[in-house]
Design an enzyme around this catalytic site. Structure first.
Site, mmCIF file in Angstrom:
data_model
loop_
_atom_site.group_PDB
_atom_site.id
_atom_site.type_symbol
_atom_site.label_atom_id
_atom_site.label_comp_id
_atom_site.label_asym_id
_atom_site.label_seq_id
_atom_site.Cartn_x
_atom_site.Cartn_y
_atom_site.Cartn_z
ATOM 1 N N HIS A 182 0.806 -1.217 0.000
ATOM 2 C CA HIS A 182 0.000 0.000 0.000
ATOM 3 C C HIS A 182 0.845 1.275 0.000
ATOM 4 C CE1 HIS A 182 -3.764 -2.084 0.102
ATOM 5 N NE2 HIS A 182 -3.420 -2.767 1.177
ATOM 6 N N ARG B 202 7.183 -5.468 3.296
ATOM 7 C CA ARG B 202 5.882 -6.090 3.022
ATOM 8 C C ARG B 202 5.719 -6.119 1.509
ATOM 9 N NH1 ARG B 202 -0.270 -4.675 4.689
ATOM 10 N NH2 ARG B 202 0.164 -2.647 3.735
HETATM 11 C C1 3PY Z 1 -4.419 -3.995 7.258
HETATM 12 O O1 3PY Z 1 -4.766 -3.413 8.292
HETATM 13 O O2 3PY Z 1 -5.186 -4.640 6.532
HETATM 14 C C2 3PY Z 1 -3.030 -3.906 6.857
HETATM 15 O O3 3PY Z 1 -2.659 -4.506 5.871
HETATM 16 C C3 3PY Z 1 -2.129 -3.060 7.685
HETATM 17 O O4 3PY Z 1 -1.194 -2.422 6.934
HETATM 18 MG MG MG Z 2 -4.235 -5.324 4.701
#
Ligand code: 3PY
Ligand code: MG
Length: 252
Positions: A45, A70
């Site tokens: 993200h 990530r």
């Molecule tokens: C979520 O809260 O879904 C996440 O991936 C955190 O970054």
């Molecule tokens: Mg998430």
């Protein structure tokens, strides 16, 4: 090089992990020097491509924080490239089955434990000349639990050989369980899910991690039994610090 995050977790010392969404080596370097045990470059993200991730991992390796990534999804090619770029651990989103967890761990491990292709590049620069011999042991693997199916298969996922633990994505998990994304939901189904993850991890002697929206929320999660917490990301912290400074300047 010893993975200090794995060393802390093995001694039951909670790990506080920073989280980077801003594509900048400079901001990675700043965050890495603030005292986090680990800092995660978020390719899912965050606004981060491979070239930025590389400079961010380079910047982090000049700080005491252990560099983690990530990835966008359970893609062995991307996992391989991030490990080659010097990530010392991978957080993989949306792990819902034991097969997915096994594939994830295999992508992080050289033969015979896995199927990572050999070409460690920055792994050698960060991990040292003996990286090929110790990478399978030192690289942290955390599977994100953030679907109803992942929660249902939690025990089988945690049974995966070589998986260090799980990391709750509370927004996605509460979205699938309750219909609304929330990082600090107190919906009964989310509270039960969080308790289930803590209990299951404790039983299997695996790490329980979770994303949080603040230091106070992260402290509460540690008190609940989590060992790996992320007290918000760089964007949230930057925005919050700006709002607080403006409010103080205006006397509000
Ligand atoms: C979520 O809260 O879904 C996440 O991936 C955190 O970054
Ligand atoms: Mg998430």
């Amino acid at each position: 090089r010893i993975n200090q995050v794995k060393a802390a977790l093995a001694e039951n010392r909670p790990v506080v992990n920073g989280w980077l969404a801003i594509p900048s080596g400079y901001s990675a370097e700043i965050v890495g020097h603030q005292g986090f045990d680990a800092v995660t470059v978020d390719l899912q993200h965050g606004m981060i491509d491979f070239a930025s991730a590389l400079t961010m991992l380079q910047a982090l390796s000049a700080t005491p924080a252990v560099p983690l990534v990530r990835v966008q999804n359970n893609n062995p090619a991307q996992i391989m490239r991030m490990l080659d770029a010097g990530a010392y651990g991978i957080i993989c989103p949306m792990i819902s089955t034991a097969d997915e967890a096994r594939a994830f761990v295999a992508a992080c491990r050289y033969s015979p434990q896995g199927n990572r292709s050999f070409g460690p590049a920055r792994g050698l620069l960060y991990g040292g000349a003996d990286y090929p011999q110790h990478a399978n042991r030192e690289i942290l693997t955390l599977a994100m639990i953030e679907t109803r199916e992942g929660l249902a298969n939690l025990d089988a996922i945690l049974a995966t050989d070589g998986l260090d633990g799980v990391f709750i994505g509370p927004n996605d998990l509460s979205l699938t369980l309750t219909g609304a994304a929330s990082a600090e939901s107190d919906h009964p189904e989310m509270l039960a899910a969080v308790e289930q993850v803590i209990a299951c991890c404790r039983q299997r002697r695996k790490v329980a991690g979770i994303f949080c929206t603040s230091g106070a929320a992260a402290a509460r999660r540690i008190a609940e039994g989590f060992q790996f917490v992320t007290p918000a990301n760089d964007v949230m912290q930057l925005g919050r610090a700006a709002r607080e400074a403006i409010a103080v300047a205006r006397g509000n």
